[in-house]
Design a protein around this motif. Structure first.
Motif, PDB file in Angstrom:
ATOM      1  N   PHE A  86       6.342 -20.248   8.460  1.00 12.69           N
ATOM      2  CA  PHE A  86       7.377 -18.624   8.549  1.00 12.69           C
ATOM      3  C   PHE A  86       7.303 -18.824   6.865  1.00 12.69           C
ATOM      4  O   PHE A  86       5.973 -18.943   5.738  1.00 12.69           O
ATOM      5  N   CYS A  87       7.086 -17.234   5.434  1.00 10.95           N
ATOM      6  CA  CYS A  87       7.558 -16.726   4.752  1.00 10.95           C
ATOM      7  C   CYS A  87       9.362 -16.869   4.517  1.00 10.95           C
ATOM      8  O   CYS A  87       9.563 -15.609   5.617  1.00 10.95           O
ATOM      9  N   ALA A  88       9.641 -16.447   2.898  1.00 10.15           N
ATOM     10  CA  ALA A  88      10.436 -15.689   3.634  1.00 10.15           C
ATOM     11  C   ALA A  88      10.356 -14.707   1.527  1.00 10.15           C
ATOM     12  O   ALA A  88      10.346 -15.696   0.885  1.00 10.15           O
ATOM     13  N   THR A  89      11.144 -13.798   1.862  1.00 12.99           N
ATOM     14  CA  THR A  89      10.508 -12.698   0.575  1.00 12.99           C
ATOM     15  C   THR A  89      11.895 -13.089  -0.441  1.00 12.99           C
ATOM     16  O   THR A  89      13.395 -13.305  -0.297  1.00 12.99           O
ATOM     17  N   VAL A  90      11.501 -13.393  -1.620  1.00  8.64           N
ATOM     18  CA  VAL A  90      12.562 -14.030  -2.577  1.00  8.64           C
ATOM     19  C   VAL A  90      12.717 -13.088  -3.893  1.00  8.64           C
ATOM     20  O   VAL A  90      13.794 -12.822  -4.439  1.00  8.64           O
ATOM     21  N   GLU A  91      11.732 -12.016  -4.215  1.00  5.07           N
ATOM     22  CA  GLU A  91      11.556 -10.958  -4.325  1.00  5.07           C
ATOM     23  C   GLU A  91      11.019  -9.704  -4.015  1.00  5.07           C
ATOM     24  O   GLU A  91       9.817  -9.994  -3.943  1.00  5.07           O
ATOM     25  N   LEU A  92      11.273  -8.500  -3.782  1.00  6.50           N
ATOM     26  CA  LEU A  92      10.346  -7.159  -3.587  1.00  6.50           C
ATOM     27  C   LEU A  92      10.711  -6.231  -4.671  1.00  6.50           C
ATOM     28  O   LEU A  92      12.402  -5.964  -4.820  1.00  6.50           O
ATOM     29  N   ARG A  93       9.938  -5.288  -5.306  1.00  6.22           N
ATOM     30  CA  ARG A  93      10.210  -4.532  -6.189  1.00  6.22           C
ATOM     31  C   ARG A  93       8.772  -3.487  -5.474  1.00  6.22           C
ATOM     32  O   ARG A  93       7.685  -3.387  -5.266  1.00  6.22           O
ATOM     33  N   VAL A  94      10.085  -1.626  -5.274  1.00 14.53           N
ATOM     34  CA  VAL A  94       8.734  -0.828  -4.927  1.00 14.53           C
ATOM     35  C   VAL A  94       9.123   0.200  -6.018  1.00 14.53           C
ATOM     36  O   VAL A  94      10.033   0.642  -5.951  1.00 14.53           O
ATOM     37  N   ASP A  95       7.669   0.792  -5.971  1.00  8.46           N
ATOM     38  CA  ASP A  95       7.449   2.093  -7.261  1.00  8.46           C
ATOM     39  C   ASP A  95       7.508   3.208  -6.282  1.00  8.46           C
ATOM     40  O   ASP A  95       6.196   3.025  -6.115  1.00  8.46           O
ATOM     41  N   THR A  96       7.864   4.249  -6.834  1.00 11.74           N
ATOM     42  CA  THR A  96       7.597   4.820  -5.523  1.00 11.74           C
ATOM     43  C   THR A  96       7.387   5.780  -6.663  1.00 11.74           C
ATOM     44  O   THR A  96       7.344   6.333  -7.240  1.00 11.74           O
ATOM     45  N   LEU A  97       5.701   6.522  -5.988  1.00 14.53           N
ATOM     46  CA  LEU A  97       4.574   7.412  -6.786  1.00 14.53           C
ATOM     47  C   LEU A  97       5.055   9.050  -6.217  1.00 14.53           C
ATOM     48  O   LEU A  97       4.641   9.663  -6.827  1.00 14.53           O
ATOM     49  N   GLY A  98       5.183   8.748  -5.249  1.00  8.43           N
ATOM     50  CA  GLY A  98       5.191  10.700  -4.845  1.00  8.43           C
ATOM     51  C   GLY A  98       6.171  10.686  -2.950  1.00  8.43           C
ATOM     52  O   GLY A  98       6.226   9.363  -2.803  1.00  8.43           O
ATOM     53  N   ALA A  99       5.470  11.814  -2.822  1.00 13.26           N
ATOM     54  CA  ALA A  99       6.284  12.494  -1.498  1.00 13.26           C
ATOM     55  C   ALA A  99       5.139  12.513  -0.540  1.00 13.26           C
ATOM     56  O   ALA A  99       4.342  12.872  -0.789  1.00 13.26           O
ATOM     57  N   PRO A 100       5.089  12.113   0.925  1.00 15.29           N
ATOM     58  CA  PRO A 100       4.344  12.646   1.153  1.00 15.29           C
ATOM     59  C   PRO A 100       3.410  14.166   1.707  1.00 15.29           C
ATOM     60  O   PRO A 100       4.516  15.032   1.230  1.00 15.29           O
ATOM     61  N   ALA A 101       2.154  14.412   2.009  1.00  9.52           N
ATOM     62  CA  ALA A 101       1.802  15.768   1.806  1.00  9.52           C
ATOM     63  C   ALA A 101       2.034  16.077   3.236  1.00  9.52           C
ATOM     64  O   ALA A 101       2.920  15.887   3.980  1.00  9.52           O
ATOM     65  N   ALA A 102       2.203  18.063   3.257  1.00  8.68           N
ATOM     66  CA  ALA A 102       3.022  18.780   3.839  1.00  8.68           C
ATOM     67  C   ALA A 102       1.740  18.463   5.238  1.00  8.68           C
ATOM     68  O   ALA A 102       0.293  18.027   4.869  1.00  8.68           O
ATOM     69  N   GLY A 103       2.714  18.231   6.830  1.00  3.07           N
ATOM     70  CA  GLY A 103       1.480  17.496   7.668  1.00  3.07           C
ATOM     71  C   GLY A 103       1.483  16.305   7.802  1.00  3.07           C
ATOM     72  O   GLY A 103       0.575  16.016   9.022  1.00  3.07           O
ATOM     73  N   ALA A 104       1.845  15.061   7.336  1.00  2.00           N
ATOM     74  CA  ALA A 104       1.540  14.110   7.301  1.00  2.00           C
ATOM     75  C   ALA A 104       2.549  12.959   8.445  1.00  2.00           C
ATOM     76  O   ALA A 104       3.878  13.910   8.367  1.00  2.00           O
ATOM     77  N   THR A 105       2.457  12.515   8.961  1.00  2.00           N
ATOM     78  CA  THR A 105       2.910  12.017  10.488  1.00  2.00           C
ATOM     79  C   THR A 105       3.146  10.337  10.376  1.00  2.00           C
ATOM     80  O   THR A 105       3.999  10.083  11.272  1.00  2.00           O
ATOM     81  N   SER A 106       2.673  10.119   9.216  1.00  2.00           N
ATOM     82  CA  SER A 106       2.493   8.056   8.931  1.00  2.00           C
ATOM     83  C   SER A 106       2.918   7.982   7.797  1.00  2.00           C
ATOM     84  O   SER A 106       2.148   8.227   7.603  1.00  2.00           O
ATOM     85  N   LEU A 107       3.075   7.285   7.452  1.00  2.00           N
ATOM     86  CA  LEU A 107       2.565   5.960   6.800  1.00  2.00           C
ATOM     87  C   LEU A 107       2.124   4.415   6.628  1.00  2.00           C
ATOM     88  O   LEU A 107       2.105   3.667   8.315  1.00  2.00           O
ATOM     89  N   GLN A 108       1.180   4.297   5.975  1.00  2.00           N
ATOM     90  CA  GLN A 108       0.802   3.348   6.339  1.00  2.00           C
ATOM     91  C   GLN A 108       0.265   2.140   4.971  1.00  2.00           C
ATOM     92  O   GLN A 108       0.561   2.876   3.377  1.00  2.00           O
ATOM     93  N   ALA A 109       0.463   1.061   4.775  1.00  2.00           N
ATOM     94  CA  ALA A 109       0.538   0.015   3.559  1.00  2.00           C
ATOM     95  C   ALA A 109      -0.649  -1.103   3.844  1.00  2.00           C
ATOM     96  O   ALA A 109      -0.205  -1.618   5.168  1.00  2.00           O
ATOM     97  N   LYS A 110      -1.587  -1.047   3.190  1.00  2.00           N
ATOM     98  CA  LYS A 110      -2.301  -2.353   2.857  1.00  2.00           C
ATOM     99  C   LYS A 110      -1.326  -3.148   2.736  1.00  2.00           C
ATOM    100  O   LYS A 110      -1.296  -3.106   0.933  1.00  2.00           O
ATOM    101  N   GLY A 111      -1.189  -4.322   2.472  1.00  3.11           N
ATOM    102  CA  GLY A 111      -1.010  -5.899   1.781  1.00  3.11           C
ATOM    103  C   GLY A 111      -1.470  -6.438   1.572  1.00  3.11           C
ATOM    104  O   GLY A 111      -3.230  -7.230   2.228  1.00  3.11           O
TER     105      GLY A 111
END
Length: 280
Positions: A86-111
């Motif tokens: 198991f794992c449990a998140t203790v602290e999570l921070r998300v910094d926003t950089l920008g908006a999706p480009a026109a025509g984008a259909t999905s988000l991808q995250a590399k952890g």
């Protein structure tokens, strides 16, 4: 990116469906259509379609999608670093950089796992759209162990309960005070409310509070300290206060309080103030 799910079965309690959808004993990831692109020791890649994109130009990606994607990518990368149950998140921070480009259909995250020690790990996730546009990056501190938390085998869950992103909403009691109802479909594999769901509920509470303030801000950073698990039944109260109210930046602090009166999480959102011309 080439699919590589060869190490998927080494992760206990993780099931990869034929379409690569990740299921954690709950429907949050499934209903948001999250899929695995890569699962390897200490690193993962997950994707999620951009559906029902936010109409507010100050918040171009639905918080629920960004929060769950960030939580999954950072947590999974630590979970895969070694054989953990198991794992449990203790602290999570998300910094926003920008908006999706026109025509984008999905988000991808590399952890990627950054550090791995006895009992905890740290990780980061780079989030972009399918056209390569940077959207956000996230960092997390994750608790890890050899036994599962919560009570998934004893918690009563309605058969077929399905998560609905539209349930991420709050009712305003008065300035700075909100309440919401949590449900079993919002739970994670430990039988408690999903960390990404809690983060997105805090977003909603801060959106409501900001309506009582002068001017608007574009949220550029959002962080949550997870203090206690939240059972997926009953009410969750949220109390927001203004921590910084400058001409350029605004910070809002929100406490998420369980029905027993104990603080479950503390969220801090920072936004960049915008002019009226940007709002229009």
């Amino acid at each position: 990116m080439t699919n590589d799910l060869s190490d998927a079965l080494r992760i206990r309690h993780l099931e990869i469906h034929p379409d690569n959808r990740i299921i954690f004993g709950a429907s949050v990831e499934a209903q948001l259509e999250m899929s695995a692109l890569l699962i390897a020791p200490g690193r993962v890649a997950v994707t999620m379609p951009l559906r029902g994109a936010a109409t507010d130009q100050l918040q171009p990606v639905e918080p629920i999608r960004l929060s769950v994607l960030a939580d999954a990518a950072t947590g999974l990368s630590v979970l895969t670093a070694e054989e953990h149950e198991f794992c449990a998140t203790v602290e999570l921070r998300v910094d926003t950089l920008g908006a999706p480009a026109a025509g984008a259909t999905s988000l991808q995250a590399k952890g990627t796992t950054l550090t791995h020690a006895s009992g905890f790990g740290t990780s980061r996730a780079d989030i972009h759209d399918d056209l390569g546009t940077p959207i956000a990056h996230a960092v997390a501190i994750v608790s890890i162990g050899g036994g599962r938390q919560g009570a998934p085998d004893t918690w009563s869950r309605p058969v077929g309960a399905q998560f609905d992103p539209m349930d991420i909403q709050v009712s305003v009691l008065n300035a700075g005070q909100c309440v919401t109802t949590v449900a079993p479909a919002m739970s994670n594999s430990a039988g408690m409310v999903h960390g990404g769901v809690l983060m997105s509920l805090a977003h909603a509470a801060q959106d409501a509070f900001e309506q009582t303030l002068h001017g608007r801000s574009r949220r550029i950073r959002f962080a949550v300290d997870y203090l206690r698990p939240v059972p997926p039944l009953g009410e969750l109260r949220m109390s927001s206060t203004l921590e910084r109210g400058g001409h350029r930046l605004r910070s809002i602090r929100t406490e998420l309080v369980r029905e027993d009166g104990k603080v479950a999480a503390i969220a801090t959102g920072m936004g960049a103030m915008v002019s009226e011309t940007v709002e229009r």
